[in-house]
Design an enzyme around this catalytic site. Structure first.
Site, PDB file in Angstrom:
ATOM      1  N   GLY A  62      -6.528  12.824  -2.858  1.00 54.18           N
ATOM      2  CA  GLY A  62      -7.606  12.712  -1.871  1.00 54.18           C
ATOM      3  C   GLY A  62      -7.710  13.876  -0.900  1.00 54.18           C
ATOM      4  O   GLY A  62      -8.801  14.235  -0.465  1.00 54.18           O
ATOM      5  N   ASP A 115      -6.245   4.645   7.062  1.00 57.73           N
ATOM      6  CA  ASP A 115      -6.833   3.298   7.020  1.00 57.73           C
ATOM      7  C   ASP A 115      -5.790   2.302   7.528  1.00 57.73           C
ATOM      8  O   ASP A 115      -5.683   2.076   8.734  1.00 57.73           O
ATOM      9  CB  ASP A 115      -7.303   3.004   5.590  1.00 57.73           C
TER      10      ASP A 115
HETATM   11  P1  IMP Z   1      -3.816   3.668   4.086  1.00 59.01           P
HETATM   12  O1  IMP Z   1      -2.503   3.813   3.392  1.00 59.01           O
HETATM   13  O2  IMP Z   1      -4.349   2.266   4.035  1.00 59.01           O
HETATM   14  O3  IMP Z   1      -3.861   4.264   5.485  1.00 59.01           O
HETATM   15  O4  IMP Z   1      -4.893   4.415   3.233  1.00 59.01           O
HETATM   16  C1  IMP Z   1      -4.856   5.727   3.066  1.00 59.01           C
HETATM   17  C2  IMP Z   1      -5.173   6.102   1.629  1.00 59.01           C
HETATM   18  O5  IMP Z   1      -6.063   5.181   1.002  1.00 59.01           O
HETATM   19  C3  IMP Z   1      -5.863   7.405   1.682  1.00 59.01           C
HETATM   20  O6  IMP Z   1      -4.945   8.392   1.253  1.00 59.01           O
HETATM   21  C4  IMP Z   1      -7.034   7.267   0.740  1.00 59.01           C
HETATM   22  O7  IMP Z   1      -6.728   7.917  -0.473  1.00 59.01           O
HETATM   23  C5  IMP Z   1      -7.221   5.805   0.473  1.00 59.01           C
HETATM   24  N1  IMP Z   1      -8.405   5.260   1.183  1.00 59.01           N
HETATM   25  C6  IMP Z   1      -8.433   4.514   2.301  1.00 59.01           C
HETATM   26  N2  IMP Z   1      -9.681   4.206   2.677  1.00 59.01           N
HETATM   27  C7  IMP Z   1     -10.496   4.787   1.775  1.00 59.01           C
HETATM   28  C8  IMP Z   1     -11.937   4.860   1.636  1.00 59.01           C
HETATM   29  O8  IMP Z   1     -12.755   4.358   2.439  1.00 59.01           O
HETATM   30  N3  IMP Z   1     -12.387   5.570   0.571  1.00 59.01           N
HETATM   31  C9  IMP Z   1     -11.554   6.175  -0.335  1.00 59.01           C
HETATM   32  N4  IMP Z   1     -10.213   6.142  -0.233  1.00 59.01           N
HETATM   33  C10 IMP Z   1      -9.689   5.450   0.808  1.00 59.01           C
HETATM   34 MG    MG Z   2      -5.073   9.163  -0.813  1.00 58.09          MG
END
Ligand code: IMP
Ligand code: MG
Length: 186
Positions: free
Chosen positions: A46, A109
């Site tokens: 990403g 996120d």
């Molecule tokens: P977290 O671990 O929930 O903070 O999410 C982070 C990872 O989830 C990021 O590295 C993104 O690759 C993926 N991610 C979170 N939200 C989105 C979104 O809205 N679109 C696409 N990828 C997301």
């Molecule tokens: Mg990611």
């Protein structure tokens, strides 16, 4: 729009993104002034597009250490737990030990990814670990302990794609960040 289907609306244009990325790069360069041996660790896949634009606006010596993490396999839109690629970890350790590390990701996120990767890099012996994300979702109480040292934009809690972010590995090459139509998730 863009030859991609399923897009509802543009949230951030390419121009808005690049102008903010330039300002973030300047902040980072300013903060790391006098620190030697900066290592940039983009979280793949990403952070690929964001990192390319960011580092080209940072005229300082640096090395890159790649790290692949997946938490949203396939069509999942909520985190399924953080997985590392074990073979990368030994190589990354040699690169980061004793060094200041800047972790770069596309979006913050739940905070699970940055929390887990920060812990892993400290475990590997990094001198310091800071985090840089292009996007941060608003109203994420579970991410209260993971705020991000450098944040590009605070965005509403919608699933977004483009500029490196994917849904089922598609849309990463869009220059804008867009919101998908509800019917795209099926
Ligand atoms: P977290 O671990 O929930 O903070 O999410 C982070 C990872 O989830 C990021 O590295 C993104 O690759 C993926 N991610 C979170 N939200 C989105 C979104 O809205 N679109 C696409 N990828 C997301
Ligand atoms: Mg990611």
């Amino acid at each position: 729009m863009h030859g991609h289907s399923g897009i509802d609306r543009v949230l951030l244009t390419s121009d808005q993104i690049l102008s903010r990325v330039g300002a973030m790069a300047a902040d980072i360069v300013h903060d790391y002034e006098g620190e030697d041996g900066l290592i940039i660790v983009p979280i793949l896949t990403g952070a690929m597009v964001f990192t390319c634009d960011l580092i080209r606006r940072m005229p300082v010596p640096m090395k890159i250490g790649l790290l692949t993490v997946s938490s949203y396999p396939g069509t999942a839109t909520t985190s399924q737990g953080v997985k590392f690629v074990e073979d990368q970890i030994e190589k990354l350790k040699e690169r980061v030990v004793g060094r200041p590390v800047l972790l770069v990701d596309d979006i913050l996120d739940s905070g699970n990814t940055l929390r887990a990767v920060t812990a892993e890099l400290k475990e590997l012996g990094a001198k310091s670990v800071k985090t840089c994300v292009l996007l941060r979702k608003e109203n994420r109480p579970e991410a209260a302990d993971v705020v991000g040292d450098y944040v590009g934009f605070d965005i509403p809690d919608a699933f977004v794609v483009g500029y490196g972010l994917d849904y089922n590995d598609m849309y990463r090459n869009l220059p804008d960040i867009v919101v998908l139509k509800d019917e795209t998730f099926s």
